[in-house]
Every structure is written in C-alpha cells, then in structure tokens.
Design a protein around this motif. Structure first.
Motif, short mmCIF file in Angstrom:
data_model
loop_
_atom_site.label_atom_id
_atom_site.label_comp_id
_atom_site.label_asym_id
_atom_site.label_seq_id
_atom_site.Cartn_x
_atom_site.Cartn_y
_atom_site.Cartn_z
N ALA A 155 10.90 -3.82 36.96
CA ALA A 155 9.46 -3.73 36.66
C ALA A 155 9.32 -3.47 35.17
CB ALA A 155 8.82 -2.64 37.48
N ASP A 156 8.86 -4.49 34.46
CA ASP A 156 8.80 -4.42 33.00
C ASP A 156 7.35 -4.53 32.54
OD1 ASP A 156 9.19 -4.54 30.33
OD2 ASP A 156 10.47 -6.32 30.34
N GLU A 157 6.85 -3.42 32.03
CA GLU A 157 5.45 -3.43 31.58
C GLU A 157 5.27 -4.38 30.40
OE1 GLU A 157 7.53 -0.94 31.52
OE2 GLU A 157 7.27 0.40 29.83
N GLY A 158 6.39 -4.85 29.84
CA GLY A 158 6.33 -5.83 28.75
C GLY A 158 6.10 -7.25 29.25
N LEU A 175 13.62 -1.71 40.18
CA LEU A 175 13.91 -0.69 39.15
C LEU A 175 12.61 -0.33 38.44
CD1 LEU A 175 15.73 0.99 37.27
CD2 LEU A 175 16.18 -1.11 35.98
N ILE A 176 12.28 0.96 38.48
CA ILE A 176 11.06 1.47 37.84
C ILE A 176 11.48 2.47 36.75
CG2 ILE A 176 8.91 2.78 38.23
CD1 ILE A 176 8.88 0.15 39.76
N GLY A 177 10.85 2.37 35.62
CA GLY A 177 11.20 3.23 34.49
C GLY A 177 10.50 4.58 34.53
N PRO A 178 10.84 5.45 33.57
CA PRO A 178 10.19 6.77 33.48
C PRO A 178 8.79 6.65 32.87
CG PRO A 178 11.70 6.47 31.67
CD PRO A 178 11.81 5.23 32.50
N GLU A 179 8.07 7.76 32.83
CA GLU A 179 6.70 7.72 32.29
C GLU A 179 6.67 7.18 30.85
OE1 GLU A 179 4.00 7.76 33.79
OE2 GLU A 179 4.61 8.58 35.70
N GLY A 180 7.74 7.43 30.09
CA GLY A 180 7.79 6.94 28.72
C GLY A 180 8.26 5.50 28.60
N GLY A 181 8.59 4.88 29.73
CA GLY A 181 9.07 3.50 29.74
C GLY A 181 10.54 3.40 29.33
N PHE A 182 11.07 2.18 29.35
CA PHE A 182 12.45 1.94 28.93
C PHE A 182 12.47 1.76 27.41
CE2 PHE A 182 12.43 0.27 33.30
CZ PHE A 182 13.51 0.96 33.82
N THR A 183 13.60 2.07 26.79
CA THR A 183 13.74 1.77 25.35
C THR A 183 14.05 0.27 25.23
OG1 THR A 183 16.12 2.18 25.39
CG2 THR A 183 14.69 4.07 24.91
N PRO A 198 13.00 -9.79 35.47
CA PRO A 198 11.88 -8.98 34.99
C PRO A 198 10.62 -9.36 35.76
CG PRO A 198 12.98 -10.15 33.19
CD PRO A 198 13.51 -10.72 34.45
N VAL A 199 9.92 -8.36 36.26
CA VAL A 199 8.70 -8.67 37.03
C VAL A 199 7.54 -7.83 36.52
CG1 VAL A 199 9.83 -9.47 39.15
CG2 VAL A 199 9.34 -7.02 38.86
N SER A 200 6.35 -8.38 36.74
CA SER A 200 5.13 -7.70 36.34
C SER A 200 4.43 -7.16 37.59
CB SER A 200 4.23 -8.70 35.61
OG SER A 200 2.90 -8.25 35.65
N LEU A 201 3.74 -6.05 37.39
CA LEU A 201 2.94 -5.46 38.48
C LEU A 201 1.46 -5.52 38.11
CD1 LEU A 201 5.17 -2.32 39.21
CD2 LEU A 201 5.10 -4.45 40.50
N GLY A 202 1.10 -6.52 37.34
CA GLY A 202 -0.31 -6.70 37.05
C GLY A 202 -0.72 -6.22 35.67
N PRO A 203 -2.02 -6.26 35.38
CA PRO A 203 -2.51 -6.07 34.02
C PRO A 203 -2.60 -4.62 33.57
CG PRO A 203 -4.34 -6.51 35.50
CD PRO A 203 -3.11 -6.62 36.32
N ARG A 204 -2.49 -3.68 34.50
CA ARG A 204 -2.64 -2.27 34.11
C ARG A 204 -1.27 -1.58 34.06
NH1 ARG A 204 -6.87 -4.04 36.85
NH2 ARG A 204 -5.65 -4.08 38.75
N ILE A 205 -1.14 -0.62 33.15
CA ILE A 205 0.09 0.19 33.10
C ILE A 205 -0.05 1.25 34.19
CG2 ILE A 205 1.50 1.76 31.73
CD1 ILE A 205 1.60 -0.99 30.59
N LEU A 206 0.80 1.16 35.19
CA LEU A 206 0.73 2.10 36.32
C LEU A 206 1.61 3.30 36.03
CD1 LEU A 206 1.16 -0.56 39.15
CD2 LEU A 206 -0.98 0.32 38.20
N ARG A 207 1.26 4.45 36.57
CA ARG A 207 2.17 5.59 36.50
C ARG A 207 3.43 5.21 37.27
NH1 ARG A 207 -0.69 11.21 35.77
NH2 ARG A 207 1.48 11.72 35.53
N ALA A 208 4.53 5.88 36.91
CA ALA A 208 5.81 5.48 37.50
C ALA A 208 5.78 5.55 39.02
CB ALA A 208 6.92 6.37 36.94
N ASP A 209 5.16 6.59 39.58
CA ASP A 209 5.14 6.72 41.05
C ASP A 209 4.26 5.64 41.68
OD1 ASP A 209 3.17 8.14 39.70
OD2 ASP A 209 2.93 9.65 41.23
N THR A 210 3.12 5.34 41.04
CA THR A 210 2.26 4.27 41.57
C THR A 210 3.00 2.93 41.50
OG1 THR A 210 0.47 5.44 40.46
CG2 THR A 210 -0.07 3.32 41.44
N ALA A 211 3.67 2.69 40.35
CA ALA A 211 4.40 1.43 40.17
C ALA A 211 5.46 1.27 41.26
CB ALA A 211 5.04 1.40 38.78
N ALA A 212 6.19 2.34 41.56
CA ALA A 212 7.26 2.27 42.56
C ALA A 212 6.71 1.89 43.93
CB ALA A 212 7.99 3.61 42.63
#
Ligand code: SAM
Length: 232
Positions: A155-158, A175-183, A198-212
């Motif tokens: 899950a890549d917010e990029g 694979l979900i990253g931490p609140e600060g994202g991956f480096t 690499p996959v997207s979960l849509g247009p909003r940046i979700l909190r890590a728990d929501t994203a998972a």
C-alpha cells in the motif's frame, strides 16, 4: 486439542468469563474451538469462581478454510493496534506480521495481549481459526526472505494500481506502513522485490489502521471471500 468425550478444565480468563461473567453452571452447554480441530459442543460439569470443568459432547464443524492472506503492518499505538488485530481477525486474515520500519515509533509489542484480542474477536464472529501472530521482524529481513510464490501488495500512498483491480486469489500479503509512511529508500527496496505490487487505496491518506482494514476488506471481497455464506 479437543476430542469427543474428553474432560477438560479451564482456568484464568476463560473460566472467569464462563462462571462469573456469563454466570453459567453445571449442565450449561457452550461452544469451544481449539484452532486445530474446529468447533465442539461441551457441557459444564462443575464451575467455581476460578475453575470450570467441562465434558466435550460433540464435534460441530471442522476448522474453517482460511484465505491465504497475510497482513504486514508497522506497529502503532496501543488501542489502535488492538483495534487493528480485532478487525483483521474478523475479516479472516491468516497471519499478522508486525514489521519494523525506519519510521516505526512503537518497537515493543505485547504479543500476548494482541493474541487475547484475536481470540476474543474470533469468538465474537464465530471463527474457528485464529490468525497466526508472528514475532515482529525488520522490513529488510522480511524482504530478503520473501516466499517466491506470495504476492506482496504494497500500500503506497505515492500511487499504484487500485487494490480492487490488482487483487487476485492465491497466496498474498498486504503491507501497510507506519503513520510516518515509508522512507524513499524503503519504498525503493520494496518495489525492487519481483513479487511486490504497489497499490493505491484511493485519493485520501488513510491512517495506518484504517488503511490496513480497508485493504483487507478489499482483497477479501475481490478474491471471493465475501461470496461465502456465514458458516454455522
Ligand atoms: N505520512 C504519510 C504521508 O503523509 O504520505 C502517510 C502514511 S499513512 C498514515 C500510513 C500507511 O497507510 C502508508 O504508509 C500506506 O501503507 C497506507 N496508506 C494510507 N493511505 C493510503 C492510500 N491512499 N493509498 C495507499 N496506501 C495508503
């Protein structure tokens, strides 16, 4: 392991739950599962405040088939991680793997507490299988030993292919990253793995728990798990 006609004694939290919370006594019937043989009907023979003795009466159903999906997540704060484990168990994840990344802020995990949340969630949603809870592992070590046949949906917010379109049945992990994202370095290392998508979960940046939890639900629905009726 549970067996027909077996006698067993429960102590600690399960005994407290049956005897003191539910106030069940001799003759009451309860359902038990052991994560190996499935679900059994049992009858309480004796109940005290600290100990409950039962007789196993009948096998009700085998251990459920579990979709082969792992969830890899960077540990987050207590409360949120408890919620994550509870919901991932309800959604049917087969394995939960805490991943230590460069921006992971929580490095000490109480696996016993998380396991207790998984057991409670399984009881509540009538699962007969528990997710395996792995020891925390460093991201680099996980990537180095990644199983060749398992797709890693990263899950890549990029940006990436929408997970709903990318998800396919077969051995998989999210694979979900931490609140600060991956480096950037981690992102490049993950993308270099041939099994990573690499996959997207849509247009909003979700909190890590929501994203998972959103990703688990999407993969389960896309892979057909939501077409299976409730098993009882
Ligand atoms: N700090 C990061 C930023 O500002 O870009 C956000 C990290 S996000 C709170 C935590 C994790 O959730 C991300 O590393 C990613 O794995 C996942 N995530 C959240 N929203 C996402 C999205 N829209 N698409 C893909 N992954 C997402």
């Amino acid at each position: 392991m549970l067996l027909a006609d077996a006698a067993l004694t429960l102590e600690g939290p399960p005994a407290n739950y049956l005897a003191n919370v539910l106030r069940l006594g001799p003759g009451a019937q309860v359902k038990l599962f052991d994560d190996r043989t499935g679900e059994w009907l049992a009858e309480i023979v004796e109940a005290s405040r600290k100990r409950v003795s039962l007789h196993v009466v009948a096998h009700l159903r085998p251990r459920e088939a579990v979709p082969d999906l792992w969830l890899l997540f960077a540990p987050i704060k207590r409360g949120r991680i408890d919620w994550l484990v509870e919901k991932a168990t309800e959604l049917g994840a087969a394995r939960l793997v805490p991943v230590l990344t460069q921006r992971t802020i929580v490095e000490r995990l109480n696996l016993d507490r998380l396991r207790a949340h998984a057991v409670e969630a399984a009881e509540q949603c009538e699962r007969t299988a528990l997710p395996e809870l792995a020891e925390p592992a460093k991201l680099a070590a996980l990537l180095a030993g990644w199983p060749p046949e398992r797709i890693l949906y990263f899950a890549d917010e990029g940006g990436g292919e929408p997970l709903l379109a990318a998800a396919a049945p077969g051995p998989a992990a999210i694979l979900i990253g931490p609140e600060g994202g991956f480096t950037d370095q981690e992102r490049a290392a993950i993308r270099a793995l041939p099994q990573a998508k690499p996959v997207s979960l849509g247009p909003r940046i979700l909190r890590a728990d929501t994203a998972a939890i959103a990703a688990l639900a999407l993969w389960m629905a896309a892979a057909g798990d939501w077409e299976v009726p409730v098993a009882r």
